[in-house]
Write a protein that holds these residues in place. Structure first.
Motif, PDB file in Angstrom:
ATOM      1  N   GLN A   5      15.829  -9.011  50.282  1.00  0.00           N
ATOM      2  CA  GLN A   5      16.872  -8.241  52.010  1.00  0.00           C
ATOM      3  C   GLN A   5      17.931  -7.332  50.667  1.00  0.00           C
ATOM      4  OE1 GLN A   5      20.061 -11.618  52.427  1.00  0.00           O
ATOM      5  NE2 GLN A   5      17.744 -12.490  52.866  1.00  0.00           N
ATOM      6  N   PHE A   6      18.756  -6.380  51.546  1.00  0.00           N
ATOM      7  CA  PHE A   6      19.808  -5.758  51.566  1.00  0.00           C
ATOM      8  C   PHE A   6      21.124  -7.027  51.375  1.00  0.00           C
ATOM      9  CE2 PHE A   6      17.172  -1.683  51.550  1.00  0.00           C
ATOM     10  CZ  PHE A   6      16.511  -1.233  50.396  1.00  0.00           C
ATOM     11  N   ARG A   7      21.651  -6.544  50.666  1.00  0.00           N
ATOM     12  CA  ARG A   7      22.945  -7.828  50.255  1.00  0.00           C
ATOM     13  C   ARG A   7      24.745  -6.612  50.419  1.00  0.00           C
ATOM     14  NH1 ARG A   7      22.711 -13.733  48.742  1.00  0.00           N
ATOM     15  NH2 ARG A   7      20.949 -13.840  50.413  1.00  0.00           N
ATOM     16  N   ARG A   8      24.867  -5.874  51.148  1.00  0.00           N
ATOM     17  CA  ARG A   8      26.154  -5.602  51.035  1.00  0.00           C
ATOM     18  C   ARG A   8      27.584  -6.137  50.599  1.00  0.00           C
ATOM     19  NH1 ARG A   8      30.561  -1.912  54.465  1.00  0.00           N
ATOM     20  NH2 ARG A   8      31.929  -4.095  53.987  1.00  0.00           N
ATOM     21  N   ASP A   9      27.989  -5.136  49.461  1.00  0.00           N
ATOM     22  CA  ASP A   9      29.233  -6.528  49.147  1.00  0.00           C
ATOM     23  C   ASP A   9      30.428  -6.539  50.204  1.00  0.00           C
ATOM     24  OD1 ASP A   9      31.682  -7.084  46.143  1.00  0.00           O
ATOM     25  OD2 ASP A   9      32.161  -5.412  47.799  1.00  0.00           O
ATOM     26  N   PRO A  10      31.303  -7.666  50.209  1.00  0.00           N
ATOM     27  CA  PRO A  10      31.965  -8.100  51.499  1.00  0.00           C
ATOM     28  C   PRO A  10      32.883  -6.781  51.262  1.00  0.00           C
ATOM     29  CG  PRO A  10      31.959  -9.727  49.774  1.00  0.00           C
ATOM     30  CD  PRO A  10      31.029  -8.859  49.658  1.00  0.00           C
ATOM     31  N   LEU A  11      33.308  -6.020  50.559  1.00  0.00           N
ATOM     32  CA  LEU A  11      34.478  -4.848  50.485  1.00  0.00           C
ATOM     33  C   LEU A  11      33.919  -3.469  49.954  1.00  0.00           C
ATOM     34  CD1 LEU A  11      37.564  -6.410  48.672  1.00  0.00           C
ATOM     35  CD2 LEU A  11      37.346  -6.679  51.233  1.00  0.00           C
ATOM     36  N   LEU A  12      33.260  -3.437  49.083  1.00  0.00           N
ATOM     37  CA  LEU A  12      32.577  -1.896  49.267  1.00  0.00           C
ATOM     38  C   LEU A  12      31.203  -1.732  49.944  1.00  0.00           C
ATOM     39  CD1 LEU A  12      32.884  -2.553  45.106  1.00  0.00           C
ATOM     40  CD2 LEU A  12      34.255  -1.623  46.126  1.00  0.00           C
ATOM     41  N   ASP A  13      31.003   0.366  50.114  1.00  0.00           N
ATOM     42  CA  ASP A  13      30.191  -0.042  50.663  1.00  0.00           C
ATOM     43  C   ASP A  13      28.685   0.199  48.753  1.00  0.00           C
ATOM     44  OD1 ASP A  13      28.020   1.361  51.704  1.00  0.00           O
ATOM     45  OD2 ASP A  13      27.908   3.162  50.703  1.00  0.00           O
ATOM     46  N   ARG A  14      28.350  -0.998  49.067  1.00  0.00           N
ATOM     47  CA  ARG A  14      27.353  -1.470  47.210  1.00  0.00           C
ATOM     48  C   ARG A  14      26.311  -2.513  47.677  1.00  0.00           C
ATOM     49  NH1 ARG A  14      30.354  -4.016  42.641  1.00  0.00           N
ATOM     50  NH2 ARG A  14      29.993  -5.208  43.610  1.00  0.00           N
ATOM     51  N   TRP A  15      24.599  -1.714  48.040  1.00  0.00           N
ATOM     52  CA  TRP A  15      23.919  -2.556  48.381  1.00  0.00           C
ATOM     53  C   TRP A  15      23.741  -3.238  48.096  1.00  0.00           C
ATOM     54  CZ3 TRP A  15      23.232  -3.633  53.485  1.00  0.00           C
ATOM     55  CH2 TRP A  15      23.615  -2.886  54.594  1.00  0.00           C
ATOM     56  N   VAL A  16      23.058  -4.226  47.275  1.00  0.00           N
ATOM     57  CA  VAL A  16      22.043  -4.608  46.270  1.00  0.00           C
ATOM     58  C   VAL A  16      21.081  -5.433  47.100  1.00  0.00           C
ATOM     59  CG1 VAL A  16      22.103  -6.245  44.545  1.00  0.00           C
ATOM     60  CG2 VAL A  16      24.367  -5.857  44.590  1.00  0.00           C
ATOM     61  N   LEU A  17      19.873  -4.771  46.702  1.00  0.00           N
ATOM     62  CA  LEU A  17      18.227  -5.321  46.873  1.00  0.00           C
ATOM     63  C   LEU A  17      18.431  -6.460  46.148  1.00  0.00           C
ATOM     64  CD1 LEU A  17      16.416  -4.715  48.575  1.00  0.00           C
ATOM     65  CD2 LEU A  17      15.423  -3.521  47.095  1.00  0.00           C
ATOM     66  N   ILE A  18      18.021  -7.747  47.003  1.00  0.00           N
ATOM     67  CA  ILE A  18      17.596  -8.621  45.882  1.00  0.00           C
ATOM     68  C   ILE A  18      16.664  -9.273  46.575  1.00  0.00           C
ATOM     69  CG2 ILE A  18      18.388 -11.414  46.361  1.00  0.00           C
ATOM     70  CD1 ILE A  18      21.008 -10.509  46.164  1.00  0.00           C
ATOM     71  N   ASN A  60      18.894 -10.867  61.111  1.00  0.00           N
ATOM     72  CA  ASN A  60      19.974 -10.393  62.005  1.00  0.00           C
ATOM     73  C   ASN A  60      21.255 -11.501  61.562  1.00  0.00           C
ATOM     74  OD1 ASN A  60      19.361 -13.007  62.357  1.00  0.00           O
ATOM     75  ND2 ASN A  60      19.123 -12.182  64.826  1.00  0.00           N
ATOM     76  N   ALA A  61      21.954 -10.258  60.372  1.00  0.00           N
ATOM     77  CA  ALA A  61      23.369 -11.324  60.403  1.00  0.00           C
ATOM     78  C   ALA A  61      23.850 -10.165  60.100  1.00  0.00           C
ATOM     79  CB  ALA A  61      22.850 -11.818  58.347  1.00  0.00           C
ATOM     80  N   ASP A  62      24.980 -10.282  60.713  1.00  0.00           N
ATOM     81  CA  ASP A  62      26.018  -9.056  61.182  1.00  0.00           C
ATOM     82  C   ASP A  62      27.565  -9.313  60.477  1.00  0.00           C
ATOM     83  OD1 ASP A  62      26.015  -6.604  60.861  1.00  0.00           O
ATOM     84  OD2 ASP A  62      24.757  -6.336  63.381  1.00  0.00           O
ATOM     85  N   ASP A  63      27.471 -10.370  60.289  1.00  0.00           N
ATOM     86  CA  ASP A  63      28.678 -10.689  59.044  1.00  0.00           C
ATOM     87  C   ASP A  63      29.329 -10.310  58.686  1.00  0.00           C
ATOM     88  OD1 ASP A  63      29.736 -13.784  59.028  1.00  0.00           O
ATOM     89  OD2 ASP A  63      30.341 -12.388  57.451  1.00  0.00           O
ATOM     90  N   PRO A  64      30.976 -10.547  58.961  1.00  0.00           N
ATOM     91  CA  PRO A  64      32.216  -8.912  58.457  1.00  0.00           C
ATOM     92  C   PRO A  64      31.682  -9.788  57.265  1.00  0.00           C
ATOM     93  CG  PRO A  64      32.797 -10.905  59.818  1.00  0.00           C
ATOM     94  CD  PRO A  64      31.490 -10.876  60.194  1.00  0.00           C
ATOM     95  N   LEU A  65      31.668 -10.181  56.888  1.00  0.00           N
ATOM     96  CA  LEU A  65      31.612 -10.680  55.161  1.00  0.00           C
ATOM     97  C   LEU A  65      29.926 -10.938  53.937  1.00  0.00           C
ATOM     98  CD1 LEU A  65      34.607 -13.252  54.344  1.00  0.00           C
ATOM     99  CD2 LEU A  65      33.909 -11.610  53.787  1.00  0.00           C
TER     100      LEU A  65
END
Ligand SMILES: [Zn+2]
Ligand SMILES: [Zn+2]
Ligand SMILES: [Zn+2]
Length: 333
Positions: free
Chosen positions: A9-22, A94-99
């Motif tokens: 899954q891709f996770r986005r940093d809570p603040l930056l447009d920085r996606w990490v592929l886990i 389905n996770a559009d949590d803002p954080l």
């Protein structure tokens, strides 16, 4: 809501447009790299001709007429990555949590085996073989363009342990991604902004200026120009740019392909046996041909590491002025 534990899954940093592929599957990846400075041989190299059964089924190959897939007779071979970072069947999320924003680790991860014999450097291959490799990059990019759900195709090469290679036999990788990577998006936006303000493609302008001053030129041919990057992050960082304006790499001409292969090979030979990456920057798949974006390759030698300053800031320190690097790559001192 916390993302569920379905990977990759891709996770986005809570603040930056920085996606990490886990991608936990990557942890199972065997490595020939016991000592960081040296890649040891496999007992049997899975990428050598005759070992095709060691890899997943090939998706594409340049091969002698009459030979069957997954058998000897190929010159360049493309296979799915056995340990993919992203996958076609990534579970839905389905996770559009803002954080805690997440997206499925959807994508396509392929390996390009660049030659049948056990050779460890692309630069050691013949001009014709290198041309075949770059032709395969073009053809895979053209094919993945029609794969639904992809917005960008990243072609890249890791050579040597310091550049992240885990198999010695010369190969490169293609990652089809569901979104445009941040650095590509930033470059795209920066180029669009330059074009708005000055009315010209910044890469075309860069070519004209580098050719006029000559101080960072490394190699010039009819179709392509190689020069060290003005603000190169690494010593000897070199960009290879086609003279003709074009946004999409898969639209390059046969003459450009021949010259590009010769220039890339020549620069890599001049660099010698140092760990390096090279990466393609091309227009995102959904974008039309544009007046502001111009495809190019970036060669990133890994003589200096990425340390605290780079990790903390995203900025770099380069101890070798690019003008000196160009002089050395031209063999002038
Ligand atoms: Zn091999
Ligand atoms: Zn241009
Ligand atoms: Zn670039």
């Amino acid at each position: 809501m916390m993302p569920n534990a379905s990977f990759p899954q891709f996770r986005r940093d809570p603040l930056l447009d920085r996606w990490v592929l886990i991608a936990p599957e990557r942890a199972a990846k065997p490595t020939e790299c016991e000592a960081p400075a040296l890649l040891a041989h496999h007992e049997v190299c899975p990428f050598c001709e005759g070992q095709e059964y060691e890899t997943p089924h090939e998706v594409f190959a340049i091969r002698t007429r009459g030979t069957l897939p997954d058998t000897p007779g190929w010159r360049v071979r493309v296979i799915p990555n056995r340990y993919p970072a992203a996958r076609r069947d990534a579970p839905q999320l389905n996770a559009d949590d803002p954080l805690f924003p997440t997206r499925p680790g959807y994508g396509i991860h392929e390996v390009i085996v660049e030659c049948p014999q056990h050779e460890i450097a692309l630069a050691a291959l013949s001009d014709g073989n290198v041309r075949d490799v770059f032709g395969v990059y073009r053809d895979r990019l053209a094919a993945l363009r029609y794969q639904p759900g992809l917005e960008y195709v990243q072609v890249f090469k890791n050579h040597g342990a310091a550049a992240g290679a885990s198999v010695e036999h010369t190969h490169s990788q293609i990652l089809g991604l569901p979104r445009v990577p941040r650095d590509v998006r930033d470059e795209w936006d920066g180029a669009a902004d330059y074009h708005r303000r000055h009315g010209r493609c910044p890469f075309c302008e860069l070519l004209a200026q580098e050719l006029a001053s000559g101080e960072r030129l490394v190699r010039v041919t009819e179709q392509c120009v190689a020069f060290t990057a003005f603000a190169g992050r690494f010593p000897y960082e070199t960009w290879v740019v086609p003279r003709r304006h074009g946004s999409h790499f898969d639209q390059l001409t046969a003459a450009e392909l021949t010259d590009l292969a010769a220039v890339m090979r020549s620069v890599l030979r001049r660099l010698g046996p140092v760990s390096h990456n090279f990466v393609l920057h091309t227009a995102p798949l959904p974008e039309p041909e544009s007046a502001h974006y111009h495809w190019h390759w970036e060669i990133l030698p890994r003589l200096t590491g990425i340390a605290g300053y780079e990790l903390a800031t995203g900025y770099f320190i380069n101890p070798l002025p690019p003008e000196d690097a160009a002089r050395r790559l031209r063999n002038e001192d």
